[in-house]
Scaffold this motif. Structure first.
Motif, mmCIF file in Angstrom:
data_model
loop_
_atom_site.group_PDB
_atom_site.id
_atom_site.type_symbol
_atom_site.label_atom_id
_atom_site.label_comp_id
_atom_site.label_asym_id
_atom_site.label_seq_id
_atom_site.Cartn_x
_atom_site.Cartn_y
_atom_site.Cartn_z
ATOM 1 N N ALA A 5 92.144 67.127 -7.963
ATOM 2 C CA ALA A 5 92.609 67.823 -9.069
ATOM 3 C C ALA A 5 94.351 66.335 -9.226
ATOM 4 N N ALA A 6 94.210 65.899 -8.323
ATOM 5 C CA ALA A 6 95.638 64.946 -8.711
ATOM 6 C C ALA A 6 95.031 63.164 -8.613
ATOM 7 N N GLY A 7 95.817 62.495 -9.127
ATOM 8 C CA GLY A 7 95.797 61.180 -8.876
ATOM 9 C C GLY A 7 94.419 61.216 -10.170
ATOM 10 N N PRO A 8 93.922 59.672 -9.539
ATOM 11 C CA PRO A 8 92.555 58.959 -10.448
ATOM 12 C C PRO A 8 91.153 59.719 -11.101
ATOM 13 N N SER A 9 91.744 60.749 -10.838
ATOM 14 C CA SER A 9 90.530 62.252 -10.842
ATOM 15 C C SER A 9 91.020 62.295 -12.106
ATOM 16 N N THR A 10 92.726 63.124 -12.539
ATOM 17 C CA THR A 10 93.491 63.051 -13.523
ATOM 18 C C THR A 10 92.759 62.447 -14.594
ATOM 19 N N LEU A 65 79.288 58.291 -22.556
ATOM 20 C CA LEU A 65 80.654 58.120 -21.836
ATOM 21 C C LEU A 65 80.930 59.454 -21.843
ATOM 22 N N ALA A 66 80.950 60.443 -23.027
ATOM 23 C CA ALA A 66 81.400 61.800 -22.997
ATOM 24 C C ALA A 66 80.893 62.525 -21.981
ATOM 25 N N LEU A 67 79.850 62.830 -21.716
ATOM 26 C CA LEU A 67 79.508 62.951 -20.138
ATOM 27 C C LEU A 67 79.931 62.805 -18.684
ATOM 28 N N SER A 68 80.465 61.750 -18.467
ATOM 29 C CA SER A 68 80.943 60.964 -17.591
ATOM 30 C C SER A 68 82.642 61.556 -17.460
ATOM 31 N N ALA A 69 82.768 61.577 -18.518
ATOM 32 C CA ALA A 69 84.289 61.979 -18.766
ATOM 33 C C ALA A 69 84.731 63.734 -18.246
ATOM 34 N N LEU A 70 83.808 63.817 -18.778
ATOM 35 C CA LEU A 70 83.392 65.793 -18.418
ATOM 36 C C LEU A 70 83.473 66.077 -16.483
ATOM 37 N N ALA A 71 83.424 64.825 -15.629
ATOM 38 C CA ALA A 71 83.230 65.206 -14.173
ATOM 39 C C ALA A 71 84.863 65.091 -13.779
ATOM 40 N N VAL A 72 85.150 66.541 -13.321
ATOM 41 C CA VAL A 72 86.267 66.327 -12.836
ATOM 42 C C VAL A 72 86.060 67.455 -11.619
ATOM 43 N N PRO A 73 86.181 66.896 -10.449
ATOM 44 C CA PRO A 73 85.937 67.486 -9.090
ATOM 45 C C PRO A 73 86.571 68.374 -9.566
ATOM 46 N N ALA A 74 87.028 69.763 -8.076
ATOM 47 C CA ALA A 74 87.615 70.620 -8.056
ATOM 48 C C ALA A 74 88.167 69.941 -6.435
ATOM 49 N N ALA A 75 87.486 69.115 -6.013
ATOM 50 C CA ALA A 75 89.025 68.958 -4.881
ATOM 51 C C ALA A 75 89.461 67.732 -5.172
ATOM 52 N N PRO A 112 72.403 61.266 -23.502
ATOM 53 C CA PRO A 112 71.167 61.471 -22.091
ATOM 54 C C PRO A 112 71.092 62.622 -21.335
ATOM 55 N N GLN A 113 69.801 63.219 -20.480
ATOM 56 C CA GLN A 113 69.344 64.041 -20.579
ATOM 57 C C GLN A 113 69.755 64.604 -18.708
ATOM 58 N N ASN A 114 70.284 63.452 -18.013
ATOM 59 C CA ASN A 114 71.650 63.688 -17.094
ATOM 60 C C ASN A 114 71.968 62.580 -16.885
ATOM 61 N N GLU A 115 73.545 62.346 -15.693
ATOM 62 C CA GLU A 115 74.273 61.462 -15.497
ATOM 63 C C GLU A 115 74.815 60.911 -14.261
ATOM 64 N N LEU A 116 74.532 60.414 -13.478
ATOM 65 C CA LEU A 116 75.334 60.379 -12.496
ATOM 66 C C LEU A 116 76.297 59.690 -12.507
ATOM 67 N N SER A 117 77.238 60.105 -11.557
ATOM 68 C CA SER A 117 78.700 59.023 -11.095
ATOM 69 C C SER A 117 79.331 59.036 -9.964
ATOM 70 N N GLY A 118 79.894 58.775 -9.877
ATOM 71 C CA GLY A 118 80.305 58.961 -8.566
ATOM 72 C C GLY A 118 81.840 60.092 -7.820
ATOM 73 N N GLU A 119 82.499 59.889 -7.511
ATOM 74 C CA GLU A 119 83.323 60.803 -7.043
ATOM 75 C C GLU A 119 84.755 60.265 -7.284
ATOM 76 N N ASP A 120 85.136 58.764 -6.922
ATOM 77 C CA ASP A 120 86.134 57.856 -7.335
ATOM 78 C C ASP A 120 85.346 57.103 -9.026
ATOM 79 N N LEU A 121 86.581 57.610 -9.311
ATOM 80 C CA LEU A 121 87.513 55.709 -10.677
ATOM 81 C C LEU A 121 86.377 54.505 -9.187
ATOM 82 N N ALA A 122 86.124 53.484 -10.725
ATOM 83 C CA ALA A 122 86.422 52.426 -9.801
ATOM 84 C C ALA A 122 87.216 51.310 -9.695
#
Length: 310
Positions: A26-31, A14-24, A123-133
């Motif tokens: 910067a606002a909305g759900p990605s906040t 979860l900590a890994l997933s939380a660190l995903a903040v795509p620069a593109a 985890p050695q690696n983690e993959l997520s999406g650009e947007d939340l569910a």
């Protein structure tokens, strides 16, 4: 989208997933991703200087409370074939159960599913999406959620060692009006829930297989020599490299028919190429077939037509 642990103190998927903040984004759900990063760094950080949160309000005893949310019925594709350049996306769906005290319609409630390689805790690696569910409430205690996993091999999302079995997890966070950047931030008022090992999928290095049969044409009863090469995506070099030590089947389909028949099994030589011989009996197509494994998908080469002359 690859998510690496950029702060050594942060552990867990979860900590890994939380660190995903795509620069593109910067606002909305990605906040919320940025907010979650602050929260979970604060949870796991060894000092009071937690995640950029003011030490005066981020005491060592602060911990998010256990959110009354559970996850089930997660569905993900059985396998993802990833090449060297194109983005690969897949959809994950899951069911989220929640208690009466959880406001899943709140603007600062969010959830996400993700894939992780290795153990849940480290985890050695983690993959997520650009947007939340996106979650739809279906009853007073249930919501169905849908999200995407995005893989960008050209951006270094994967190392070759990452090929194989991945597990799926999901999490939910309720900020409950708390602002992690505020001086009055109270981590104990934030709720979270997370569950790993909800499903599995294979993330595979895409494969290619060639076949070349000669001579053309060939006299009936004479020898046909078939050669080929098996390659697979090298995520680190960005190219396809020879896959050595593998066995393939040589198959033949008589012209005018629809079914291939296996003639023999051959193994790659030291250069990673295949060579097999057989006797010409009729006009038809020759091809090699690779059965695949957990790291590399099955692939059939295109048939190569050889005409037989009397």
């Amino acid at each position: 989208m690859r998510i690496r642990a950029t702060v050594a103190a942060v552990s867990g998927a979860l900590a890994l997933s939380a660190l995903a903040v795509p620069a593109a984004h910067a606002a909305g759900p990605s906040t919320h991703r940025a907010d979650a990063a602050k929260i979970f760094q604060a949870v796991h950080a060894p000092s009071t200087a937690k995640a950029g949160i003011k030490a005066s309000v981020a005491g060592d005893d602060d911990m998010p409370y256990d959110l009354g949310v559970t996850f089930s019925n997660l569905k993900v594709a059985k396998a993802l074939k990833v090449g060297t350049t194109n983005r690969v996306s897949t959809t994950i769906t899951y069911t989220m159960k929640f208690g009466a005290d959880v406001d899943v319609r709140a603007e600062d409630f969010f959830s996400e599913a993700y894939l992780y390689k290795g153990s849940f805790d480290r985890p050695q690696n983690e993959l997520s999406g650009e947007d939340l569910a996106r979650c739809s409430v279906t009853s007073e205690t249930t919501a169905t959620c849908k999200t995407k996993i995005d893989i960008y091999p050209a951006d270094g999302d994967l190392d070759n060692i990452d090929a194989g079995t991945w597990r799926a997890g999901a999490y939910a966070v309720a900020l409950n009006g708390q602002d992690p950047m505020s001086r009055d931030f109270d981590l104990s008022q934030v709720g979270y829930a997370e569950k790993g090992a909800l499903g599995t999928t294979l993330v595979q290095r895409n494969s290619k297989l060639t076949t070349s049969a000669k001579p053309k044409p060939v006299k009936k009863g004479k020898t046909v020599t078939v050669t080929g090469k098996l390659t697979r995506a090298n995520w680190e070099s960005g190219k396809y490299s020879v896959y050595k030590g593998q066995a393939v089947k040589l198959q033949f389909k008589k012209k005018g028919t629809t079914t291939y028949k296996t003639l023999k099994t051959v193994k790659a030589n030291s250069a990673g190429t295949f060579k097999a011989t057989t006797k010409a009996t009729a006009d038809g197509y020759y091809r090699f077939v690779f059965a695949g494994n957990s790291t590399t998908p099955a692939v059939n080469a295109a048939g190569d037509l050889v005409r037989v002359k009397k």
